[in-house]
Design a protein around this motif. Structure first.
Motif, PDB file in Angstrom:
ATOM      1  N   UNK A  83      20.295  36.007  48.675  1.00  0.00           N
ATOM      2  CA  UNK A  83      19.474  34.795  49.301  1.00  0.00           C
ATOM      3  C   UNK A  83      18.870  33.785  49.478  1.00  0.00           C
ATOM      4  N   UNK A  84      19.056  32.637  50.534  1.00  0.00           N
ATOM      5  CA  UNK A  84      18.634  30.969  50.091  1.00  0.00           C
ATOM      6  C   UNK A  84      17.783  31.366  49.906  1.00  0.00           C
ATOM      7  N   UNK A  85      16.925  30.147  48.823  1.00  0.00           N
ATOM      8  CA  UNK A  85      16.042  29.645  48.062  1.00  0.00           C
ATOM      9  C   UNK A  85      14.856  29.881  49.958  1.00  0.00           C
ATOM     10  N   UNK A  86      15.026  29.345  50.622  1.00  0.00           N
ATOM     11  CA  UNK A  86      14.002  29.054  51.724  1.00  0.00           C
ATOM     12  C   UNK A  86      13.921  30.183  51.699  1.00  0.00           C
ATOM     13  N   UNK A  87      14.346  30.964  52.336  1.00  0.00           N
ATOM     14  CA  UNK A  87      14.392  32.233  52.778  1.00  0.00           C
ATOM     15  C   UNK A  87      12.983  32.969  51.571  1.00  0.00           C
ATOM     16  N   UNK A  88      13.365  32.656  49.908  1.00  0.00           N
ATOM     17  CA  UNK A  88      12.768  33.893  49.328  1.00  0.00           C
ATOM     18  C   UNK A  88      11.424  32.885  48.572  1.00  0.00           C
ATOM     19  N   UNK A  89      11.077  31.308  49.485  1.00  0.00           N
ATOM     20  CA  UNK A  89       9.720  30.764  49.767  1.00  0.00           C
ATOM     21  C   UNK A  89       9.239  31.402  50.448  1.00  0.00           C
ATOM     22  N   UNK A  90       9.417  31.658  51.906  1.00  0.00           N
ATOM     23  CA  UNK A  90       8.639  32.616  53.119  1.00  0.00           C
ATOM     24  C   UNK A  90       8.704  33.753  53.480  1.00  0.00           C
ATOM     25  N   UNK A  91       9.504  34.508  52.303  1.00  0.00           N
ATOM     26  CA  UNK A  91       8.930  36.295  52.074  1.00  0.00           C
ATOM     27  C   UNK A  91       7.814  35.893  51.688  1.00  0.00           C
ATOM     28  N   UNK A  92       7.077  35.697  50.953  1.00  0.00           N
ATOM     29  CA  UNK A  92       5.831  36.692  50.561  1.00  0.00           C
ATOM     30  C   UNK A  92       4.956  36.203  51.990  1.00  0.00           C
ATOM     31  N   UNK A  93       5.331  34.829  52.711  1.00  0.00           N
ATOM     32  CA  UNK A  93       4.663  34.609  53.606  1.00  0.00           C
ATOM     33  C   UNK A  93       4.505  35.814  54.950  1.00  0.00           C
ATOM     34  N   UNK A  94       5.976  35.598  55.490  1.00  0.00           N
ATOM     35  CA  UNK A  94       6.474  36.642  56.016  1.00  0.00           C
ATOM     36  C   UNK A  94       5.752  38.782  55.773  1.00  0.00           C
ATOM     37  N   UNK A  95       5.930  38.227  53.991  1.00  0.00           N
ATOM     38  CA  UNK A  95       5.309  39.930  54.742  1.00  0.00           C
ATOM     39  C   UNK A  95       3.657  40.436  54.512  1.00  0.00           C
ATOM     40  N   UNK A  96       2.750  39.242  54.797  1.00  0.00           N
ATOM     41  CA  UNK A  96       1.486  38.859  54.407  1.00  0.00           C
ATOM     42  C   UNK A  96       0.971  38.625  56.257  1.00  0.00           C
ATOM     43  N   UNK A  97       1.963  37.718  56.679  1.00  0.00           N
ATOM     44  CA  UNK A  97       1.312  37.403  58.095  1.00  0.00           C
ATOM     45  C   UNK A  97       1.815  39.760  59.010  1.00  0.00           C
ATOM     46  N   UNK A  98       3.358  40.268  58.674  1.00  0.00           N
ATOM     47  CA  UNK A  98       3.204  41.033  59.135  1.00  0.00           C
ATOM     48  C   UNK A  98       3.033  41.702  58.338  1.00  0.00           C
ATOM     49  N   UNK A  99       2.232  42.082  57.428  1.00  0.00           N
ATOM     50  CA  UNK A  99       1.063  43.709  57.480  1.00  0.00           C
ATOM     51  C   UNK A  99      -0.355  43.527  57.670  1.00  0.00           C
ATOM     52  N   UNK A 100      -0.580  42.078  57.927  1.00  0.00           N
ATOM     53  CA  UNK A 100      -1.875  41.906  58.980  1.00  0.00           C
ATOM     54  C   UNK A 100      -1.872  41.898  60.611  1.00  0.00           C
ATOM     55  N   UNK A 101      -0.346  42.176  60.698  1.00  0.00           N
ATOM     56  CA  UNK A 101      -0.257  41.922  62.119  1.00  0.00           C
ATOM     57  C   UNK A 101      -0.482  43.626  62.581  1.00  0.00           C
ATOM     58  N   UNK A 102       0.236  44.829  61.025  1.00  0.00           N
ATOM     59  CA  UNK A 102       0.722  45.804  61.375  1.00  0.00           C
ATOM     60  C   UNK A 102      -0.908  46.242  61.085  1.00  0.00           C
ATOM     61  N   UNK A 103      -1.582  46.095  60.711  1.00  0.00           N
ATOM     62  CA  UNK A 103      -3.562  46.427  60.602  1.00  0.00           C
ATOM     63  C   UNK A 103      -3.911  46.096  61.631  1.00  0.00           C
TER      64      UNK A 103
END
Length: 108
Positions: free
Chosen positions: A1-21
């Motif tokens: 996985x490219x470094x940029x994707x790994x850096x963005x994954x935590x933000x994507x997980x947090x944002x999707x979790x918030x939207x899901x909630x």
């Protein structure tokens, strides 16, 4: 996985979790308003159910994004992965924490 994707994954997980909630809590509130009106549950039970649904849906959504992101899945395969992981996680959550209405008595 490219470094940029790994850096963005935590933000994507947090944002999707918030939207899901937010979505899960909203759907539960709409459903529970009807249940309270029909006397199937109390307001306190509805508040607890909305909270559990929001938490469970948020966790499920975040888990789906986290797993597929960590595996580097994209496109249709990624979408199927997100849905599969989120569905499985929410199923387990509901099994443990889901609302169970009291059984209605049978009148002869």
């Amino acid at each position: 996985m490219p470094i940029a994707h790994r850096a963005l994954l935590p933000a994507a997980v947090a944002a999707s979790g918030t939207a899901g909630a937010v979505v899960g809590g909203t759907l539960a509130a709409a459903k529970d308003i009807h249940r309270v009106s029909n006397g199937e549950m109390t307001r306190g039970q509805a508040l607890a159910d909305v909270s559990k649904e929001a938490a469970g849906t948020g966790l499920s959504t975040a888990a789906g994004i986290a797993v597929t992101g960590a595996l580097g899945l994209t496109g249709l395969v990624g979408l199927v992965g997100i849905v599969g992981v989120a569905t499985g996680t929410k199923y387990l959550w509901n099994k443990k924490f889901g609302f169970r209405a009291a059984p209605k008595s049978i009148q002869a």
